[in-house]
Structures are given as C-alpha cells and as structure tokens.
Motif scaffolding. Sequence first.
Motif: not given
Length: 461
Positions: A214-217
């Motif tokens: 659910g997040s950008e890495e």
Amino acid sequence: MWRRLNSLQGCLTLLLAVAGLAGALVYAGVTQWPLPQLLLWLRKDLALSIRAPMQVGIYGGLLASVVVLLPLAFWLAGQVMAPVSRLLRALEGAVASYRDGDFSFSIAINRRDELGELIRMHNALGQTLREQRQHLVQRELLLDTVVQNTPVALVLTDAIGKVAYANIASRHLFNEGRSLVGLDFAELLAEAPEALRKAVESGEDALLSVEMDGSEETFHLSQRAFRLQGRPHRLHLFRRMTRELSRQEVATWKRVIRVISHELNNSLAPITSLAHSGAELARRGQLDRLPGVFATIGERALHLHRFIAGYASFAKLPTPQPADIAWKPFLDGLALHCQYRLASPAPERPGHFDAVQIEQVLINLIKNAHESGGPADEVTLSIMDVGNELRIEVADRGPGMSETVLAQALLPFYSTKRSGTGLGLALAREITEAHGGRVLLANREGGGLRVSLRLPQPAAR
C-alpha cells in the motif's frame, strides 16, 4: 661430527661399512683362516675321510661371501627402511586428511636425522593450517553475521538461476521470511512487482520505485556476475532507498528554502526601504528624487524576477531534441552571447545534440570562466570528435577550485559566490546527462579550471 653420524647418510654409510667388513671377514675365513685349518685338522688329527679341498679358491670364497651377505643385506635394508616406510605411511595418511579438510593430523615420531626434521616441518605446517582454518572460520562467521543482518537484500544465484545464498532481508522481501536456498529466482520474481522483475531482467543497475504493502518503496538494484569455485554466479543487491531519499529530499528543500529566503530578503528589504523613502519624498514634495528611487526598485524587482526564472527553468527543463548541428553557424551564434577563443578548429562532421540547450550550457560555462578572475583572452573553447563521443571543453586561467569545491560544484544550489544561485553547473550537468553524457571538472596545470562535456554521438551519421 656427531651430527653427521646421526644423520640418515651417516647411518647408511655405517651399515654399508658393516656389510663390507662382514663380507671381507667371510671371504678371509673361507679362503685363509680358520676354515682351511679346520678342514686340515679334521683330516689329519681326527683321521676323518674328508674329500673337500684343503684350500678354497677365489670363486669359492666369493660364493660363500654372497651366501652369507644376502640375508645380512636383506636384514640391514629392512632395519634401514623400516622408519622410512613408517614415515611414508604416516605422510600418506596426513595428505589424505588434508585433502578431506582435516588438519588435526600430526606425526609423533622422535628422530634426530633428516627424517626427524621433515616430521617437525610437517607438524609445523599442520599447526599453521589449523590456525589459518580457525581464523578463516571466524572471519566467515563474522562475514555471515554482517551479511545476514544487513538491511540490504542479498540474493546469490548459480548458473541455472537457483538461489545459492540469501540473507534475512531478501527472505522477507521475496518469500515472507522463509528460506530461499534452492528455489528458482525467476519464479520468485514472477510474484514480485513488475518494475522489480523488469529491472532484474535488464541485467543492469537501476533505481526504481515499486508499490508494496500500500505504499511506494524506492530500491537501488546492483547486479554483478562473477565466478565462484570455478562456476558462474550472479549477485543481486536490493537496497531500500525510501528513507534515505526522503531525508535527502527534505535536506534539499531546506537548502532551496534557505537560498530563496536569502535572495528574497536581499531584494525585498531594499524595496521596502526604498518604498518608504519614496513615500517620505512624495510627502515632502521632493519629487525630483523619486525617479531614482523607482529605478532602484525596478532593478531589484528585475533581479528577483530573473532569480525566480532561473529556478523555474531548472525545474521545467524539457527533454532534449538532438539533431545534426553544423559547427560554423552554431559557433557564430554562440559568439553573439559571449566572448571566447576557439582553441582548435571545429570537427568536420556535425555534432548531434540539442542546439538550444547546449548553447545555454556553454553560455553559462563561458560566463563563469570570465568571472573566475583570469585573463579574458585565456577563456578558450575546444571541440573534439573522439570516435563515438563529442568532447566540448571550456577552460580559463583563474584560480581553479579546491578539492572540496570540486566535489560539490555540480550539486544544485551549491555556490561559492555571494550572489550565486548554485544553478549554473547543476543546469549544465542536468542538460548533459539528459543527452546521455557527463560533465567533468578538473584544475589545469599552471592554474585555471577545465569543464568538459562528454556527449555520446551516433556511430554513423
């Protein structure tokens, strides 16, 4: 002398001397005394009927000596070779142990000859190998501990793409914490984000962003091929850069805010003061001084406009549109904006780049060269066509740069000038790298600075 007698050579010499002496005694006993006298006594005094001759000839003596010496020589050879045979068997066992990786084998034979020296050297070698093995095990344990606990995900694959080694970070990244050894790395990548899979398949280093949980890495991928124990392997390193990039982004924004705030204060403070002074002059009726006040206000406002426009142009740099550029009209147009001396004739074949952007870069570089403090006629421009690379160099004879400044001069917003924005060299770097090239800075012998643009060129045009 005693050491020589104790040596293996001395023992062999002594045994050979004993064998020779025994042979001589046997020969003398058979041919001279006491065997002939004994036979005579038996024949005369005891009146025994003995048909053997009273004197044994040379051949008989030799035959008797051989009959006696052969068993004696065999026994002496056995005595001499027994310790050598035992040592050879021990060395054979030691070599077999070393081949199997066991260095605990030692030979417990106490001798003072050459064989003893060989045994002591062998035992010393075994002790050295045991110590090196222990140190190697300790270093491997330390290295494995460091690798396993590093936040960088490490995956080592063999020639057929099977995972040969993986640390804890890679197990969490690809297999929910479970072991990866023996698994097919391509199958693991099939379940990974597409950007990550394509980056690995490209076989090159890359900086990429992927959607995870659910997040950008953001990851930095490094890939290297090498041979391990004679077999090809490939090492993949996945480093999470999200936090580091976030910190760098915050630091960059803080630097931008400081630079902009400083420049705004330098312009707005005089404008405010001049506006107040203009109002006072108008109230007192001293209208003749108002044009000067308004001109200064306009000058500061124009400087502020140019400052903001410079930042805007850096942030909105368009994608370069390379094309074949003839050198004469390009250099003639550049000479209308700045002064320089062409250090060498331009290449015959045209260059391939975005003329507007490269012209902007060269204007900034030549302007910086004039501001360096060196002679104006020493500001030179060189253009060299080297194979598939175009080299454009701007040089001056100013004081050059210190090592610290050279290391940071290409960073955005870094400037050693009180009124500088720190965007000139950074813009040159941004435009050059957008062309697929690079910028190099170097001090010149005899003083001065050289800024080189290296632009890739098509193989055939």
